[in-house]
Design a protein around this motif. Structure first.
Motif, PDB file in Angstrom:
ATOM      1  N   LEU A 158       1.012  -1.003   0.112  1.00 42.90           N
ATOM      2  CA  LEU A 158       0.168  -0.049   0.095  1.00 42.90           C
ATOM      3  C   LEU A 158       0.807   1.416  -0.156  1.00 42.90           C
ATOM      4  CD1 LEU A 158      -2.783   1.166   0.493  1.00 42.90           C
ATOM      5  CD2 LEU A 158      -2.474   1.045   2.798  1.00 42.90           C
ATOM      6  N   ALA A 159       0.397   2.335  -0.857  1.00 45.59           N
ATOM      7  CA  ALA A 159       1.168   3.429  -0.743  1.00 45.59           C
ATOM      8  C   ALA A 159       0.150   4.297  -0.727  1.00 45.59           C
ATOM      9  CB  ALA A 159       2.204   3.783  -2.493  1.00 45.59           C
ATOM     10  N   ILE A 160       0.661   5.707   0.206  1.00 46.55           N
ATOM     11  CA  ILE A 160      -0.164   6.486   0.625  1.00 46.55           C
ATOM     12  C   ILE A 160       0.501   7.832   0.384  1.00 46.55           C
ATOM     13  CG2 ILE A 160      -1.501   7.485   2.401  1.00 46.55           C
ATOM     14  CD1 ILE A 160      -1.263   4.844   3.825  1.00 46.55           C
ATOM     15  N   ALA A 161      -0.100   8.966  -0.298  1.00 44.63           N
ATOM     16  CA  ALA A 161       0.534  10.156  -0.421  1.00 44.63           C
ATOM     17  C   ALA A 161      -0.476  11.137   0.029  1.00 44.63           C
ATOM     18  CB  ALA A 161       0.871  10.466  -1.906  1.00 44.63           C
ATOM     19  N   VAL A 162      -0.099  12.277   0.974  1.00 44.09           N
ATOM     20  CA  VAL A 162      -0.769  13.073   1.438  1.00 44.09           C
ATOM     21  C   VAL A 162      -0.316  14.527   0.987  1.00 44.09           C
ATOM     22  CG1 VAL A 162      -1.803  13.916   3.559  1.00 44.09           C
ATOM     23  CG2 VAL A 162      -1.192  11.505   3.544  1.00 44.09           C
ATOM     24  N   SER A 163      -1.234  15.206   0.520  1.00 45.75           N
ATOM     25  CA  SER A 163      -0.854  16.670   0.277  1.00 45.75           C
ATOM     26  C   SER A 163      -1.595  17.449   1.440  1.00 45.75           C
ATOM     27  CB  SER A 163      -1.017  17.272  -0.865  1.00 45.75           C
ATOM     28  OG  SER A 163      -0.116  16.724  -2.048  1.00 45.75           O
ATOM     29  N   ALA A 164      -1.102  18.648   2.021  1.00 45.41           N
ATOM     30  CA  ALA A 164      -1.677  19.278   3.038  1.00 45.41           C
ATOM     31  C   ALA A 164      -1.517  20.745   2.554  1.00 45.41           C
ATOM     32  CB  ALA A 164      -1.231  18.862   4.465  1.00 45.41           C
TER      33      ALA A 164
END
Ligand code: ADP
Ligand code: MG
Length: 359
Positions: A158-164
């Motif tokens: 699983l790959a997760i990318a978060v932009s804030a």
């Protein structure tokens, strides 16, 4: 033959510098590009802040011991931590995921329930994202083989990318680069707990490997487990700073461990630092777990990482004001660049701090 240089020859920080060093901002609204916790964009009356983070299974988290709901929550905390580190208020996040057939819809629902819980807690809106199937799922679909067996573990995870996205008043922004000689070095919360929590999870996993009905022993270690599985983003502290009228001269979120992150401040601010070992806040449970594992709790605080606390500096004149904030400890002061960054032990000895980061 074309030249091939191994990533290990650079290490994390030098690699980022190498890849991004030649970029010059062309758009007049770009105030700060790579090099701080978040990019800074001139949005007229205020600054807009933008950060991105990536979490990979097998590297940043282990799905066998990390409940998906907690993982969703932690992904948001990781994303907004960089906004808070600029003294900003997080407003929106986007979350992108790379999934394989290994993960079920129910699991993804769990993951998003954690994202929702964090969005509600921090008043942040989910504003979009992207969903991709990882190589394994695509290979299965198209009946092709993936060459090179030993990389499959990472490409099917699983790959997760978060932009804030966040905002900050122009006169309240804190960069990594503003620390001045004699400023006080402050830390929120306590350090090393997340790292000891990770060790506890790993110990229990080893003990129960091959056991169909495991009952791991976590009694008495709820705090360090929570620090690993459900860290809290210090929005409360940033709000308190705003209310108290304190603008840190520099700030960074503690993601890689105190040593590494303090050195980032020193590098950006062209300063040195002296921090005092006995002033580093370490929780009782962290001490106890370290003792049980024959580890040094101070090493966990310095190099462990994952604490999601804030490290900041304020002018000496604000000592009383800062001391009145709950949960903030003053652990040392800023010195001239030539003295380097040192940890002072109770017997008065100096230990030079060294950076970590991946190799
Ligand atoms: P953090 O731990 O706070 O997320 P990092 O140490 O990962 O920060 O990154 C330091 C700085 O380098 C940040 O400003 C980040 O945006 C930038 N950076 C990291 N990786 C890349 C990349 N691949 N391309 C462009 N900028 C990057
Ligand atoms: Mg950061």
């Amino acid at each position: 033959m074309t030249k091939r240089t191994e990533i290990a020859e650079y290490g994390e920080f030098a690699l980022i510098d190498h890849l991004t060093g030649n970029f010059r901002a062309a758009d007049p609204s770009t105030v700060k590009g790579p090099g701080d916790d978040a990019a800074v964009i001139d949005a007229g009356e205020r600054y807009m802040l933008l950060s991105s983070d990536m979490l990979l299974e097998g590297i940043d988290f282990d799905l066998t011991s990390f409940p998906l709901k907690h993982l969703g929550y932690k992904a948001v905390v990781t994303g907004i931590g960089d906004i808070l580190a600029m003294n900003g208020i997080p407003r929106q996040i986007t979350v992108s995921i790379g999934v394989s057939a290994k993960i079920s819809v129910e699991q993804l629902e769990e993951f998003y329930s954690g994202i929702r819980a964090a969005c509600e807690e921090y008043g942040t809106d989910l504003a979009g994202g992207d969903t991709t199937a990882s190589v394994r799922a695509a290979c299965e679909e198209y009946g092709t083989d993936l060459a090179g067996g030993d990389t499959t573990a990472s490409v099917t995870g699983l790959a997760i990318a978060v932009s804030a996205v966040g905002t900050v008043e122009k006169d309240k922004i804190s960069y990594r680069s503003g620390a001045q000689t004699n400023d006080l070095i402050c830390i929120t919360g306590d350090l090393g707990a997340a790292y000891m929590g990770l060790h506890l999870l790993e110990r229990e996993k080893r003990a129960f490997r091959g056991n169909d009905n495991p009952h791991p022993e976590f009694g008495g270690y709820e705090y360090i487990l929570r620090r690993q599985l459900q860290p809290y983003a210090r929005l409360d502290v940033v709000k308190e700073l705003h209310e108290a009228g304190i603008v840190p001269t520099s700030m960074i979120d503690l993601s890689d461990g105190l040593a590494s992150d303090l050195l980032q401040i020193c590098k950006s601010s062209r300063c040195g630092a002296r921090i005092y070992l006995e002033k580093i806040p370490i929780a009782k449970e962290t001490h106890r777990m370290a003792e049980e594992l024959n580890a040094d709790p101070v090493v966990a605080a310095l190099n462990g990482g994952g604490d999601h606390e804030l490290l900041f500096t304020v002018p000496l004149s604000l000592r009383d004001k800062v001391a009145r904030l709950g949960g903030v400890d003053i652990i040392g002061h800023v010195t001239a660049e030539s003295t380097g960054a040192a940890l002072v032990t109770p017997d008065g000895g100096d230990i030079q701090l060294r950076a970590q980061g991946f190799k």
